[in-house]
Scaffold this active site. Sequence first.
Site, mmCIF file in Angstrom:
data_model
loop_
_atom_site.group_PDB
_atom_site.id
_atom_site.type_symbol
_atom_site.label_atom_id
_atom_site.label_comp_id
_atom_site.label_asym_id
_atom_site.label_seq_id
_atom_site.Cartn_x
_atom_site.Cartn_y
_atom_site.Cartn_z
ATOM 1 N NE ARG A 54 -5.261 2.806 -15.070
ATOM 2 C CZ ARG A 54 -4.436 2.416 -16.002
ATOM 3 N NH1 ARG A 54 -4.673 2.724 -17.264
ATOM 4 N NH2 ARG A 54 -3.355 1.741 -15.712
ATOM 5 C CB ALA A 95 -10.170 5.657 -9.490
ATOM 6 C CG HIS A 96 -10.970 0.606 -8.232
ATOM 7 N ND1 HIS A 96 -10.945 1.122 -9.504
ATOM 8 C CD2 HIS A 96 -12.106 -0.113 -8.139
ATOM 9 C CE1 HIS A 96 -12.024 0.724 -10.153
ATOM 10 N NE2 HIS A 96 -12.745 -0.039 -9.361
ATOM 11 C CE LYS A 97 -2.440 2.747 -2.517
ATOM 12 N NZ LYS A 97 -2.225 4.087 -1.932
ATOM 13 C CB ILE A 157 -10.506 1.099 -0.917
ATOM 14 C CG1 ILE A 157 -11.258 0.191 -1.892
ATOM 15 C CG2 ILE A 157 -10.093 0.351 0.350
ATOM 16 C CD1 ILE A 157 -12.360 -0.652 -1.276
#
Lengths: 291, 208
Positions: free
Chosen positions: B32, B35-37, B40
Amino acid sequence: MQIDITEQMLELIRLTSTNLPPDVEEKILEARERETEGSAAKGAFDTILKNVALSRKQSTPICQDTGTPIFYVYYPEGWSTIKLRAQIRNAMVEATKKNYMRPNAVDAVYDKNSGNNLGGDDFPSIHFEEVEGSTLTIELMLKGGGCENVGAQYSLPDSRLGAGRDLAGVRKVVLDAVQKAQGQGCAPGILGVAIGGDRGTSYAKSKEVLYDKLGTRNADEKLAALEERLTDEANTLGIGPMGFGGKTTVIDTKIVGLHRLPASFYVSVSYMCWAYRRRKLVIDGNSITYS
Amino acid sequence: MKKLTLPISDETIKDLHVGDPVLLSGVMVTGRDAAHKWMIETFIKKTKPASAEDLVAYEDLKKLLNGSVIYHCGPVVSGLETKEYKFVAAGPTTSIREEPYQADVMQHFNIKGVIGKGGMGKKTLEGCQKTPGVYFHAIGGAASFIAQSVTKVLGVYKYDFGVPEALWVIEVKDFPVVVTMDSHGQSQHEVIENNSRKVLDELLAKPF
């Protein structure tokens, strides 16, 4: 003599997280009946109801986001709020160990989850109010982040919506908030609306009205009529459960009117998800009841 | 009701359309906000240095996510002390927060599906067309029910993000979802958003 209520607080947390109040479940059942057989909306309600029954049976959280714990403590003269606060916080740690609560307190500056649902002085959120008589009443609401994120505060007049400083303007901004939320706050939602106040009080009061039972109307006729109208009109938006489309987007609306400064006119909308978790503990002498 | 086993092929993805109910089985990964941050910044844009632990996780995740799905979920997990993990409650979280990242993450890791709630926006819809992939909608708040379809927790990455934000590798059986964004540019969320906007405009024009 003040008794230790840590154990009762743990039970209140367990009940709130795992057992949806009957008035909420009843409204969801009614909403299910209104949807077309075989529709995505009906399917969503079926899953919701299965989950409610399973969570109750297993004592597992209805939603994995066990939310911001918001306590309102109404205590008789003589009860120590220092002790009550400590007992509530201890119960929160225990409830997290027992998986009734997900570790949910994250330090916003250092990005660190405390792991036990305690964070500074304000997590969990505890409000104390002294009351007449001998009854201790503690209400708990668990408000998830998804629905909290779609809450909104408007400062009237709002020229984009053509909303002036009157109930007609209030209606417009509340409907705007519901449309903007789409299914993201886990529709169907329950709206808590505060009219007036400063920014802080307004938001706090818009949550406080959500402790009331569903279906009860404001004593003020104008506000009672607006509550009903907003629910009906929101349901013409067609957003439906989860935003799948459907007849029920909002289950109920609760409004509270406050005083405001001449310069300010705030309307605060707190959106509560269908997993509307709020329970009450009442202690009077030897009598302990949960509802 | 379609039953699909992960990983999913491009042909199967192209066969899916908005409105299709699907039961998913196989291995997937939760991820979520944090994790996405992290994915990237550390692996895609490389604006932050990767630690040795990050690099190990990256190699594993490349294999795990290839052709599989990422689940927007911050679960309640038991067995934290013994590491005998079990999902107790595991419904979807609101997906739109990952909108700035999702399309790039999907393409980088060849992720065929995103599970969440509330739908996503234009950038992700384009990502679904390119990858190709789909958005699977799970029922928000149905956490105990969905946890029943998680048969095993196989591992966890970035545990220091905290239990909700860590990347959990899970095995699922008949995980119930509905396709609400497909690889052909269709989005149920866009339709509902536009229709409700029209109704709102009518309501706003009505006298009080």
